[in-house]
Design a protein around this motif. Structure first.
Motif, PDB file in Angstrom:
ATOM      1  N   ARG A  91       0.796  -1.242   0.000  1.00 58.44           N
ATOM      2  CA  ARG A  91       0.000   0.000   0.000  1.00 58.44           C
ATOM      3  C   ARG A  91       0.818   1.277   0.000  1.00 58.44           C
ATOM      4  NH1 ARG A  91      -4.372  -1.777   3.610  1.00 58.44           N
ATOM      5  NH2 ARG A  91      -6.141  -2.349   2.292  1.00 58.44           N
ATOM      6  N   GLY A  92       2.138   1.192   0.149  1.00 61.53           N
ATOM      7  CA  GLY A  92       2.959   2.390   0.160  1.00 61.53           C
ATOM      8  C   GLY A  92       3.046   3.031   1.531  1.00 61.53           C
ATOM      9  N   HIS A  93       4.005   3.968   1.662  1.00 60.44           N
ATOM     10  CA  HIS A  93       4.210   4.681   2.926  1.00 60.44           C
ATOM     11  C   HIS A  93       3.497   6.029   2.875  1.00 60.44           C
ATOM     12  CE1 HIS A  93       7.758   2.123   2.172  1.00 60.44           C
ATOM     13  NE2 HIS A  93       7.761   1.919   3.482  1.00 60.44           N
ATOM     14  N   ARG A  94       3.163   6.545   4.035  1.00 63.65           N
ATOM     15  CA  ARG A  94       2.628   7.901   4.115  1.00 63.65           C
ATOM     16  C   ARG A  94       3.736   8.881   3.710  1.00 63.65           C
ATOM     17  NH1 ARG A  94      -2.801   7.591   4.483  1.00 63.65           N
ATOM     18  NH2 ARG A  94      -3.423   5.966   5.947  1.00 63.65           N
ATOM     19  N   ARG A  95       3.337   9.990   3.075  1.00 63.70           N
ATOM     20  CA  ARG A  95       4.347  10.944   2.590  1.00 63.70           C
ATOM     21  C   ARG A  95       5.069  11.675   3.719  1.00 63.70           C
ATOM     22  NH1 ARG A  95       2.418  15.210  -1.015  1.00 63.70           N
ATOM     23  NH2 ARG A  95       0.289  14.651  -0.462  1.00 63.70           N
ATOM     24  N   THR A  96       4.561  11.565   4.927  1.00 60.79           N
ATOM     25  CA  THR A  96       5.208  12.249   6.047  1.00 60.79           C
ATOM     26  C   THR A  96       6.525  11.590   6.435  1.00 60.79           C
ATOM     27  OG1 THR A  96       3.786  10.915   7.473  1.00 60.79           O
ATOM     28  CG2 THR A  96       3.112  13.185   7.074  1.00 60.79           C
ATOM     29  N   TYR A  97       6.726  10.316   6.045  1.00 53.92           N
ATOM     30  CA  TYR A  97       7.945   9.615   6.417  1.00 53.92           C
ATOM     31  C   TYR A  97       9.089   9.977   5.473  1.00 53.92           C
ATOM     32  CZ  TYR A  97       4.700   6.756   9.117  1.00 53.92           C
ATOM     33  OH  TYR A  97       3.735   6.346   9.991  1.00 53.92           O
ATOM     34  N   VAL A  98      10.300   9.938   6.011  1.00 52.89           N
ATOM     35  CA  VAL A  98      11.485  10.188   5.188  1.00 52.89           C
ATOM     36  C   VAL A  98      11.677   8.991   4.249  1.00 52.89           C
ATOM     37  CG1 VAL A  98      13.977  10.550   5.240  1.00 52.89           C
ATOM     38  CG2 VAL A  98      12.542  11.564   7.009  1.00 52.89           C
ATOM     39  N   GLY A  99      11.944   9.284   2.988  1.00 49.51           N
ATOM     40  CA  GLY A  99      12.159   8.212   2.003  1.00 49.51           C
ATOM     41  C   GLY A  99      10.907   7.445   1.653  1.00 49.51           C
ATOM     42  N   ALA A 100       9.721   8.078   1.829  1.00 47.86           N
ATOM     43  CA  ALA A 100       8.453   7.399   1.506  1.00 47.86           C
ATOM     44  C   ALA A 100       8.364   7.109   0.021  1.00 47.86           C
ATOM     45  CB  ALA A 100       7.277   8.282   1.940  1.00 47.86           C
ATOM     46  N   LEU A 101       7.748   5.979  -0.302  1.00 50.22           N
ATOM     47  CA  LEU A 101       7.551   5.562  -1.699  1.00 50.22           C
ATOM     48  C   LEU A 101       6.201   4.885  -1.841  1.00 50.22           C
ATOM     49  CD1 LEU A 101      10.943   3.985  -2.838  1.00 50.22           C
ATOM     50  CD2 LEU A 101       9.815   5.943  -3.873  1.00 50.22           C
ATOM     51  N   PRO A 102       5.643   4.850  -3.050  1.00 50.82           N
ATOM     52  CA  PRO A 102       4.410   4.069  -3.248  1.00 50.82           C
ATOM     53  C   PRO A 102       4.704   2.583  -3.069  1.00 50.82           C
ATOM     54  CG  PRO A 102       4.809   5.565  -5.093  1.00 50.82           C
ATOM     55  CD  PRO A 102       6.050   5.526  -4.271  1.00 50.82           C
ATOM     56  N   GLY A 103       3.636   1.799  -2.931  1.00 49.41           N
ATOM     57  CA  GLY A 103       3.796   0.354  -2.794  1.00 49.41           C
ATOM     58  C   GLY A 103       4.215  -0.291  -4.108  1.00 49.41           C
ATOM     59  N   ARG A 104       4.501  -1.591  -4.044  1.00 52.48           N
ATOM     60  CA  ARG A 104       4.998  -2.301  -5.232  1.00 52.48           C
ATOM     61  C   ARG A 104       3.973  -2.345  -6.363  1.00 52.48           C
ATOM     62  NH1 ARG A 104       8.994  -7.216  -3.633  1.00 52.48           N
ATOM     63  NH2 ARG A 104      10.114  -6.173  -1.965  1.00 52.48           N
ATOM     64  N   ILE A 105       2.688  -2.276  -5.997  1.00 49.46           N
ATOM     65  CA  ILE A 105       1.642  -2.334  -7.027  1.00 49.46           C
ATOM     66  C   ILE A 105       1.702  -1.077  -7.891  1.00 49.46           C
ATOM     67  CG2 ILE A 105      -0.834  -2.554  -7.455  1.00 49.46           C
ATOM     68  CD1 ILE A 105       0.459  -5.043  -6.126  1.00 49.46           C
ATOM     69  N   ILE A 106       1.731   0.097  -7.242  1.00 49.38           N
ATOM     70  CA  ILE A 106       1.794   1.365  -7.981  1.00 49.38           C
ATOM     71  C   ILE A 106       3.126   1.479  -8.715  1.00 49.38           C
ATOM     72  CG2 ILE A 106       1.910   3.881  -7.678  1.00 49.38           C
ATOM     73  CD1 ILE A 106      -0.943   2.862  -7.540  1.00 49.38           C
ATOM     74  N   GLN A 107       4.208   0.998  -8.100  1.00 45.03           N
ATOM     75  CA  GLN A 107       5.509   1.008  -8.779  1.00 45.03           C
ATOM     76  C   GLN A 107       5.459   0.168 -10.053  1.00 45.03           C
ATOM     77  OE1 GLN A 107       8.930   0.122  -6.284  1.00 45.03           O
ATOM     78  NE2 GLN A 107       7.986   1.128  -4.534  1.00 45.03           N
TER      79      GLN A 107
END
Length: 754
Positions: free
Chosen positions: A368-384
């Motif tokens: 599901r991806g990380h929240r944008r508030t985290y450092v180094g956040a990225l979308p999940g593998r599905i969106i990638q």
């Protein structure tokens, strides 16, 4: 006032000509409706002006240009003649110039308002203002001021009709007040517009100055250029309204954020992701069933069930364009072609192909991806994966779904439910993207080695297609058609330089591999290619010929010992069939009997289920002592040791129940077990044989090592429909319901060894 008029109507021209003949006097009155070319007396205002015609000039086209001077007000009392022109009886009004304090006050108010009007409107020069305000007669003053105002016909007529000077000044004050209000509003609007324009012009001017300075310095405004680039990219793409609005907001945020602030890099990364996702891009499917079938046949040998399902999907897709993507789950041992099959599906449909491996994934954010508030956040593998594909309808392979696990960071398999549920995945929400993404057009292909490791809710959303493994004949064909040409090409060899025969391949498969797939076979073929390449280069050989006799010089001694079928019949040694995650396997069960106190020892790293099966088998044999000819007190004087070789490998499951019971019966009765027979089935205390799973894999394993007969539960008869025809022909199936039938079929009569 002296003014010029253009006269064109016949009646008006006739009246002018008549006036010129006599005393040059004419009555001028206004029409109520200027559009009416033939006005009647009721269409004309009654109060007008008596004027003197000063000059008359005929113009080409019949129009007359006339110069007239107004003399005094007059009111039409009656119309006398109508043709060829109007003649009227009028009442003349003389201007009475009297000044009272009230009129004086009105004059001052009027002059003050007029001065303000001149300042605001700026339509007349200050000299004219001086000449107007110096007029002393109140009537003359009001008429003069009215002549400079841009008034409607109705207002002018009202002033003309106001005969008493006091009334006229009051009407004029009222009109001037109204005009001043309008001018004040105009001024406010103009000031506001001018300020806005000045701000815009100032910003533009400053930006241009900044650009010029940066150009001189050889520097660029990266932030502005970047924002402009993002806007251009946004224009070039046809994005959903919601997405476009979000991108626009983020671009504006980027412009306002100083470049050295960490937040600006977060916004840039986010914008790059949003603009690179295929929100609306789709590839066109090739729905030609014959071409798809041809490609699937080219790429894979066998696997008829899978190919049939793919062609069915394509057929439905052709009939219904808006069909939701299928979710196919290919379950089978390693090396049977699950991943390459997904590639073939993509090639046959001309879709993009994406592969994501889920082995070892234990964090929900991976899906599901990380929240944008985290450092180094990225979308999940599905969106990638969707960005990699570049289209919203790829063939998406989720590899090794059974190797996922869960920990304190969440359960990724639960997150996959939203991805794979056709009712939810049209609005898949990734924590990083924060906008719903449509996954309903994706064709999902999922692979797993074992079905029992896939969580039940996830399994419920998939269509399971089992790939059991290959027969020896299929492996030979796969090697000849795909593996050998591929390895020869990779090693720079030709078919003439290294020749394989079917017999050679058969020996490689039997003596050097023991697997459901073909990976180990491919590695051995690659090894042969390397050895041949060295001989051709080092010993200047033109070609290398492989035979069953010289194979050991290239691959060494055979890795696998003789199969049970090649050995003599043994007492206390039975062959069982087991299912493993890497396909079916053959299991030897050894039982030794020795004097003792009736202990049952189980070794070989057996699981709880297998231990219980052994206990149940032992109890069954005790209940059948007389029929089997075993001493009644054997359980008090005899120790039994059950061992499954390859003790380093953990073993569990119900499949070996009847095998262990048969081996124990053989050891206790001294009757050998037939080596050409393999068996599978669960046993109960009363000797009933219960059905087990993985029949196809087990039968293929039996065929692989040369077994001739297979004993299996009667209830598993329906599972034999999935077994390839050539394997069914080579084997004899014995379907049993009770342990007595197993012993009759498996044990040799008498105590002598054949």
């Amino acid at each position: 006032m002296i003014i010029h008029l253009d006269v064109g109507r016949e009646k008006s021209i006739s009246a002018l000509e008549e006036a010129m003949v006599h005393d040059r006097l004419i009555m001028l009155a206004t029409q109520k409706d200027a559009q009416n070319d033939k006005p009647a007396p009721e269409d004309i205002y009654s109060i007008g002006t008596i004027a003197e015609v000063k000059q008359l000039l005929k113009l080409p086209g019949g129009t007359i240009h006339v110069l007239v001077e107004g003399l005094r007000r007059a009111e039409i009392i009656a119309y006398n003649e109508f043709d060829p022109y109007f003649t009227v009886e009028v009442k003349e009004y003389e201007e009475i110039q009297t000044k009272t304090p009230e009129i004086e006050a009105l004059i001052r108010t009027t002059i003050h308002q007029f001065e303000q009007w001149v300042k605001l409107s700026k339509k007349i020069p200050p000299e004219t203002l001086v000449s107007v305000v110096t007029v002393e007669e109140p009537g003359r003053l009001s008429d003069l001021i009215a002549s400079h105002l841009s008034l409607k016909i109705e207002d002018k007529q009202m002033l003309l009709a106001a005969i008493p000077v006091k009334e006229r000044l009051e009407v004029l004050c009222d009109i001037l007040g109204r005009e001043l209000e309008i001018l004040e509003l105009e001024k406010k609007i103009n000031v506001r517009v001018r300020k806005q324009m000045e701000k815009t012009q100032k910003e533009y001017y400053l930006r241009e100055q900044m650009k010029a300075i940066q150009k001189e310095l050889g520097d660029k405004d990266d932030r502005m250029a970047e924002a402009e680039e993002y806007r251009q990219r946004l224009k070039e793409q046809d994005l959903p309204k919601e997405v476009a609005e979000k991108i626009q907001k983020e671009i504006e945020r980027l412009e306002k954020t100083p470049p050295m602030v960490a937040e600006s890099s977060v916004i840039r990364t986010y914008l790059d992701w949003l603009l690179s996702l295929p929100w609306t891009k789709e590839t066109e499917d090739r729905l030609d069933i014959n071409v798809a079938e041809k490609i699937l046949e080219e790429d894979h040998y066998g696997l008829e069930k899978v190919k049939e399902r793919i062609l069915e999907y394509l057929s439905i897709r052709k009939l219904n364009e808006h069909m939701k993507g299928a979710i196919l789950c290919l379950v089978g041992p390693p090396g049977v072609g699950k991943t390459s099959l997904a590639r073939s599906i993509a090639r046959s449909m001309e879709r993009k192909f994406v592969r994501v491996s889920l082995g070892g994934v234990r964090d929900e954010a991976e899906i599901r991806g990380h929240r944008r508030t985290y450092v180094g956040a990225l979308p999940g593998r599905i969106i990638q994966g969707m960005r990699t594909a570049g289209s919203k309808n790829p063939v998406f392979l989720l590899d090794e779904v059974d190797k996922m696990s869960a920990d304190f960071r969440g359960d990724p398999s639960a997150a996959l439910l939203e991805v794979l549920d056709p009712e939810q995945n049209n609005t898949f929400s990734d924590h990083y993207v924060e906008l719903p993404f449509d996954l309903s057009r994706v064709l999902w292909v999922i692979t797993a080695n074992a079905m029992h490791n896939i969580p039940r809710p996830l399994l419920d959303r998939m269509e399971i297609i089992t790939i059991a493994g290959y027969t020896e004949e299929e492996k030979i064909q796969i090697a000849l058609r795909y593996l050998i040409p591929k390895q020869l090409k990779e090693h720079g060899l030709t078919e003439k330089q290294l020749m394989f025969s079917e017999g050679t391949l058969q020996k490689v498969i039997r003596d050097y591999t023991r697997e459901a797939g073909v990976r180990s076979l491919e590695r051995n073929i690659a090894g042969l290619c390397r050895k041949a390449a060295r001989r051709i280069v080092q010993h200047k050989r033109t070609a290398v010929k492989l035979t069953a006799q010289n194979l050991h010089t290239y691959l060494g001694a055979p890795k696998y010992r003789k199969t049970p079928t090649e050995l003599n019949h043994q007492v206390g040694l039975a062959t069982g069939l087991a299912w493993t995650e890497v396909g079916g396997d053959v299991l030897s069960v050894e039982v030794s009997v020795m004097p003792g106190k009736g202990q049952l020892t189980l070794t070989g790293q057996l699981g709880d289920v297998m231990r219980e099966s052994a206990q149940a088998g032992f109890t069954y044999i005790r209940t059948r002592m007389r029929e089997l000819g075993i001493q009644e007190d054997f359980h008090e004087k005899t120790d039994i040791h059950v061992h499954l070789p390859e003790g380093a490998i953990p073993k569990d499951g119900p499949s070996a129940g009847i095998t262990m019971a048969t081996a124990m019966a053989s050891a206790l009765t001294g009757r050998p077990v037939r080596t050409e027979i393999a068996m599978t089935g669960e046993i109960t205390l009363r000797g009933r044989v219960l059905p087990v799973g993985g029949i196809k894999e087990k039968v293929l394993a039996a065929h692989r090592i040369g077994i001739k007969k297979v004993i299996m539960p009667k209830e598993n008869k329906r599972d034999t429909d999935e077994i390839p025809v050539n394997v069914k022909r080579a084997l004899e199936f014995i379907f049993v319901e009770h342990m007595d039938e197993v012993l009759r079929a498996a044990l040799i009569e008498g105590n002598n060894h054949e």
